[in-house]
Design a protein around this motif. Structure first.
Motif, PDB file in Angstrom:
ATOM      1  N   ALA A 189       0.830  -1.208   0.000  1.00  0.00           N
ATOM      2  CA  ALA A 189       0.000   0.000   0.000  1.00  0.00           C
ATOM      3  C   ALA A 189       0.862   1.255   0.000  1.00  0.00           C
ATOM      4  O   ALA A 189       0.551   2.245  -0.675  1.00  0.00           O
ATOM      5  CB  ALA A 189      -0.925  -0.012   1.220  1.00  0.00           C
ATOM      6  N   ARG A 190       1.970   1.243   0.754  1.00  0.00           N
ATOM      7  CA  ARG A 190       2.838   2.416   0.833  1.00  0.00           C
ATOM      8  C   ARG A 190       3.375   2.809  -0.540  1.00  0.00           C
ATOM      9  O   ARG A 190       3.389   3.984  -0.907  1.00  0.00           O
ATOM     10  CB  ARG A 190       4.029   2.143   1.760  1.00  0.00           C
ATOM     11  N   LEU A 191       3.845   1.816  -1.288  1.00  0.00           N
ATOM     12  CA  LEU A 191       4.426   2.113  -2.592  1.00  0.00           C
ATOM     13  C   LEU A 191       3.371   2.645  -3.559  1.00  0.00           C
ATOM     14  O   LEU A 191       3.636   3.571  -4.331  1.00  0.00           O
ATOM     15  CB  LEU A 191       5.110   0.874  -3.163  1.00  0.00           C
ATOM     16  N   HIS A 192       2.187   2.083  -3.525  1.00  0.00           N
ATOM     17  CA  HIS A 192       1.102   2.594  -4.372  1.00  0.00           C
ATOM     18  C   HIS A 192       0.765   4.037  -3.999  1.00  0.00           C
ATOM     19  O   HIS A 192       0.570   4.886  -4.881  1.00  0.00           O
ATOM     20  CB  HIS A 192      -0.137   1.713  -4.242  1.00  0.00           C
ATOM     21  N   TYR A 193       0.691   4.315  -2.719  1.00  0.00           N
ATOM     22  CA  TYR A 193       0.376   5.674  -2.272  1.00  0.00           C
ATOM     23  C   TYR A 193       1.446   6.662  -2.732  1.00  0.00           C
ATOM     24  O   TYR A 193       1.143   7.729  -3.285  1.00  0.00           O
ATOM     25  CB  TYR A 193       0.253   5.704  -0.747  1.00  0.00           C
ATOM     26  N   ASN A 194       2.700   6.315  -2.508  1.00  0.00           N
ATOM     27  CA  ASN A 194       3.777   7.238  -2.860  1.00  0.00           C
ATOM     28  C   ASN A 194       3.852   7.474  -4.361  1.00  0.00           C
ATOM     29  O   ASN A 194       4.118   8.599  -4.810  1.00  0.00           O
ATOM     30  CB  ASN A 194       5.109   6.713  -2.333  1.00  0.00           C
ATOM     31  N   LEU A 195       3.613   6.430  -5.144  1.00  0.00           N
ATOM     32  CA  LEU A 195       3.612   6.610  -6.591  1.00  0.00           C
ATOM     33  C   LEU A 195       2.427   7.465  -7.024  1.00  0.00           C
ATOM     34  O   LEU A 195       2.557   8.312  -7.921  1.00  0.00           O
ATOM     35  CB  LEU A 195       3.580   5.245  -7.289  1.00  0.00           C
ATOM     36  N   ALA A 196       1.281   7.278  -6.395  1.00  0.00           N
ATOM     37  CA  ALA A 196       0.110   8.093  -6.734  1.00  0.00           C
ATOM     38  C   ALA A 196       0.378   9.577  -6.482  1.00  0.00           C
ATOM     39  O   ALA A 196       0.050  10.432  -7.316  1.00  0.00           O
ATOM     40  CB  ALA A 196      -1.102   7.631  -5.913  1.00  0.00           C
ATOM     41  N   HIS A 256      -3.528   4.246  -8.811  1.00  0.00           N
ATOM     42  CA  HIS A 256      -2.707   3.849  -7.658  1.00  0.00           C
ATOM     43  C   HIS A 256      -3.354   4.263  -6.341  1.00  0.00           C
ATOM     44  O   HIS A 256      -3.220   3.540  -5.341  1.00  0.00           O
ATOM     45  CB  HIS A 256      -1.304   4.428  -7.792  1.00  0.00           C
ATOM     46  N   TYR A 257      -4.077   5.386  -6.306  1.00  0.00           N
ATOM     47  CA  TYR A 257      -4.824   5.737  -5.091  1.00  0.00           C
ATOM     48  C   TYR A 257      -5.881   4.668  -4.806  1.00  0.00           C
ATOM     49  O   TYR A 257      -6.084   4.257  -3.654  1.00  0.00           O
ATOM     50  CB  TYR A 257      -5.511   7.087  -5.241  1.00  0.00           C
ATOM     51  N   ARG A 258      -6.568   4.229  -5.857  1.00  0.00           N
ATOM     52  CA  ARG A 258      -7.594   3.199  -5.667  1.00  0.00           C
ATOM     53  C   ARG A 258      -6.977   1.898  -5.167  1.00  0.00           C
ATOM     54  O   ARG A 258      -7.535   1.221  -4.302  1.00  0.00           O
ATOM     55  CB  ARG A 258      -8.331   2.968  -6.984  1.00  0.00           C
ATOM     56  N   ARG A 259      -5.829   1.552  -5.751  1.00  0.00           N
ATOM     57  CA  ARG A 259      -5.162   0.321  -5.312  1.00  0.00           C
ATOM     58  C   ARG A 259      -4.718   0.436  -3.859  1.00  0.00           C
ATOM     59  O   ARG A 259      -4.837  -0.524  -3.080  1.00  0.00           O
ATOM     60  CB  ARG A 259      -3.953   0.048  -6.220  1.00  0.00           C
ATOM     61  N   TYR A 260      -4.234   1.602  -3.490  1.00  0.00           N
ATOM     62  CA  TYR A 260      -3.850   1.858  -2.096  1.00  0.00           C
ATOM     63  C   TYR A 260      -5.034   1.608  -1.166  1.00  0.00           C
ATOM     64  O   TYR A 260      -4.906   0.945  -0.131  1.00  0.00           O
ATOM     65  CB  TYR A 260      -3.354   3.298  -1.970  1.00  0.00           C
ATOM     66  N   GLN A 261      -6.199   2.113  -1.547  1.00  0.00           N
ATOM     67  CA  GLN A 261      -7.377   1.951  -0.699  1.00  0.00           C
ATOM     68  C   GLN A 261      -7.762   0.482  -0.553  1.00  0.00           C
ATOM     69  O   GLN A 261      -8.139   0.040   0.539  1.00  0.00           O
ATOM     70  CB  GLN A 261      -8.567   2.727  -1.295  1.00  0.00           C
ATOM     71  N   THR A 262      -7.673  -0.280  -1.651  1.00  0.00           N
ATOM     72  CA  THR A 262      -8.074  -1.688  -1.563  1.00  0.00           C
ATOM     73  C   THR A 262      -7.106  -2.508  -0.712  1.00  0.00           C
ATOM     74  O   THR A 262      -7.499  -3.531  -0.145  1.00  0.00           O
ATOM     75  CB  THR A 262      -8.169  -2.325  -2.963  1.00  0.00           C
ATOM     76  N   LEU A 263      -5.861  -2.065  -0.613  1.00  0.00           N
ATOM     77  CA  LEU A 263      -4.858  -2.814   0.141  1.00  0.00           C
ATOM     78  C   LEU A 263      -4.863  -2.478   1.628  1.00  0.00           C
ATOM     79  O   LEU A 263      -4.286  -3.213   2.426  1.00  0.00           O
ATOM     80  CB  LEU A 263      -3.465  -2.551  -0.438  1.00  0.00           C
ATOM     81  N   ARG A 264      -5.479  -1.372   2.003  1.00  0.00           N
ATOM     82  CA  ARG A 264      -5.541  -0.998   3.404  1.00  0.00           C
ATOM     83  C   ARG A 264      -6.531  -1.886   4.147  1.00  0.00           C
ATOM     84  O   ARG A 264      -7.459  -2.420   3.571  1.00  0.00           O
ATOM     85  CB  ARG A 264      -5.985   0.467   3.538  1.00  0.00           C
ATOM     86  N   GLY A 321      -8.544  -0.653   6.287  1.00  0.00           N
ATOM     87  CA  GLY A 321      -9.734   0.179   6.349  1.00  0.00           C
ATOM     88  C   GLY A 321      -9.571   1.354   5.410  1.00  0.00           C
ATOM     89  O   GLY A 321      -8.460   1.761   5.088  1.00  0.00           O
ATOM     90  N   GLU A 322     -10.671   1.908   4.946  1.00  0.00           N
ATOM     91  CA  GLU A 322     -10.602   2.995   3.970  1.00  0.00           C
ATOM     92  C   GLU A 322     -10.012   4.251   4.582  1.00  0.00           C
ATOM     93  O   GLU A 322     -10.305   4.609   5.722  1.00  0.00           O
ATOM     94  CB  GLU A 322     -12.001   3.295   3.426  1.00  0.00           C
ATOM     95  N   GLY A 348     -11.406  11.363  -0.506  1.00  0.00           N
ATOM     96  CA  GLY A 348     -11.698  12.705  -1.000  1.00  0.00           C
ATOM     97  C   GLY A 348     -10.831  13.063  -2.200  1.00  0.00           C
ATOM     98  O   GLY A 348     -11.300  13.692  -3.160  1.00  0.00           O
ATOM     99  N   TRP A 349      -9.569  12.666  -2.141  1.00  0.00           N
ATOM    100  CA  TRP A 349      -8.666  12.935  -3.272  1.00  0.00           C
ATOM    101  C   TRP A 349      -9.119  12.171  -4.516  1.00  0.00           C
ATOM    102  O   TRP A 349      -9.056  12.689  -5.631  1.00  0.00           O
ATOM    103  CB  TRP A 349      -7.240  12.530  -2.917  1.00  0.00           C
TER     104      TRP A 349
END
Length: 202
Positions: free
Chosen positions: A152-159, A175-183, A185-186, A192-193
């Motif tokens: 999730a961290r790598l997806h977030y940072n790339l986003a 990548h933001y969407r992928r980050y959310q699915t890997l967490r 919790g949302e 919002g972003w």
């Protein structure tokens, strides 16, 4: 979480001296054929003395005694030059000491030994972004995700990089969407972003 924030790998995560799995936390996946053909280095278990050095380094870091931590890590590296994670942790300590160029060199050394060394790849991207070298930062993050597609961290940072610096909004949104699915919790802020990006793209 600020819009221009960056999730950094922290040294308080235990130093892993055995080879990391090709998948990241929070998801599953496999390395590409190219990476699969380049076997990750196998690291022998620590001896009792080496494990004690590791513990001492972690304790020193927890007290912000970076010189002491570095001395322990250097001793451990002398005994275990095959352990990319030890080199990466030395880079992290140098980064905390504002020795950016030395940190970059150590992170690169770690990635040379282990092309999927997650801490090194993530923090190389952070340091390159700070230098305005956005494509280089992207390259390191994408390499990290080839080895750790469930991070999730790598997806977030790339986003963040794609949205704010490279202006590739559709890829950032992915990548933001992928980050959310890997967490677990949302993340309401990132939700919002995502909504904002969807409006801007459409």
């Amino acid at each position: 979480m600020r819009r221009d924030g960056w999730v950094v790998w922290l040294v308080l995560i235990p130093i892993l001296l055995s080879g990391c799995a090709a998948t990241g936390g929070g998801g599953s996946g496999t390395a590409s054929k190219t990476e699969a053909s380049q076997a990750r280095p196998s690291t022998e278990p620590l001896t009792e003395t080496q494990a004690a050095l590791e513990r001492q380094a972690r304790e020193a870091v927890s007290q912000n005694a970076y010189d002491v931590a570095l001395a322990h890590l250097k001793q451990l590296h002398a005994e275990r030059p095959d352990a990319a994670s030890v080199i990466a942790r030395m880079g992290w300590v140098r980064q905390q000491q504002s020795r950016r160029e030395r940190a970059i060199a150590l992170y690169r050394d770690a990635v040379t030994i282990d092309p999927g060394q997650r801490l090194a790849l993530n923090n190389l991207a952070l340091l390159e972004r700070q230098r305005g070298r956005f494509e280089e930062a992207r390259r390191w993050l994408e390499q990290g995700l080839r080895w750790h597609p469930g991070s999730a961290r790598l997806h977030y940072n790339l986003a963040v990089l794609l949205e704010l610096h490279l202006l590739e909004l559709e890829q950032a949104l992915s990548h933001y969407r992928r980050y959310q699915t890997l967490r677990s919790g949302e993340d309401a802020t990132v939700s919002g972003w995502i909504a904002d990006l969807e409006r801007r793209i459409n």
